[in-house]
Design an enzyme around this catalytic site. Sequence first.
Site, short mmCIF file in Angstrom:
data_model
loop_
_atom_site.label_atom_id
_atom_site.label_comp_id
_atom_site.label_asym_id
_atom_site.label_seq_id
_atom_site.Cartn_x
_atom_site.Cartn_y
_atom_site.Cartn_z
N CYS A 41 0.81 -1.22 0.00
CA CYS A 41 0.00 0.00 0.00
C CYS A 41 0.85 1.27 0.00
CB CYS A 41 -0.94 0.02 1.20
SG CYS A 41 -0.06 0.04 2.76
N CYS A 110 -2.62 -1.43 8.59
CA CYS A 110 -2.15 -0.20 9.23
C CYS A 110 -1.84 -0.46 10.71
CB CYS A 110 -3.19 0.90 9.11
SG CYS A 110 -3.51 1.40 7.41
#
Length: 140
Positions: A41, A110
């Site tokens: 990402c 994340c």
Amino acid sequence: VAVGDAVPWQVVDHYENPRNVGSLDRKAKNVGTGLVGAPACGDVMKLQVEVDENGKIIDARFKTFGCGSAIASSSLATEWVKGKTVDEALKIKNTDIAKELCLPPVKLHCSMLAEDAIKAALADYKLKQDPNKEESEKKA
């Protein structure tokens, strides 16, 4: 998060008002620095901890290049490690961060980055405390 989806307030709060943004002196013996990234990402997270002589984390800072969830995860991680011992901070799990921020499954990486950044920073700190340990382990 799709347009129209409800966004948990914790993510928005930590994204719009991130805590502990900045850097500590990476050369200081009592500062550990962790730099981690997720190639999939493009998120990159630097997390630093400052540890006192009793092994307690007295300060933490971060700089994150990434989405709002990555920034929020970093911000929350720095809040959570402060005041903990090194061993207590190592027990912080990405699942706890994700649960606190109500991260959707697509954003779990994340919180994983935040956990990895904490571990990397503490590993760097520990290495600075006993720099000969790595050398002796290589010889063994």
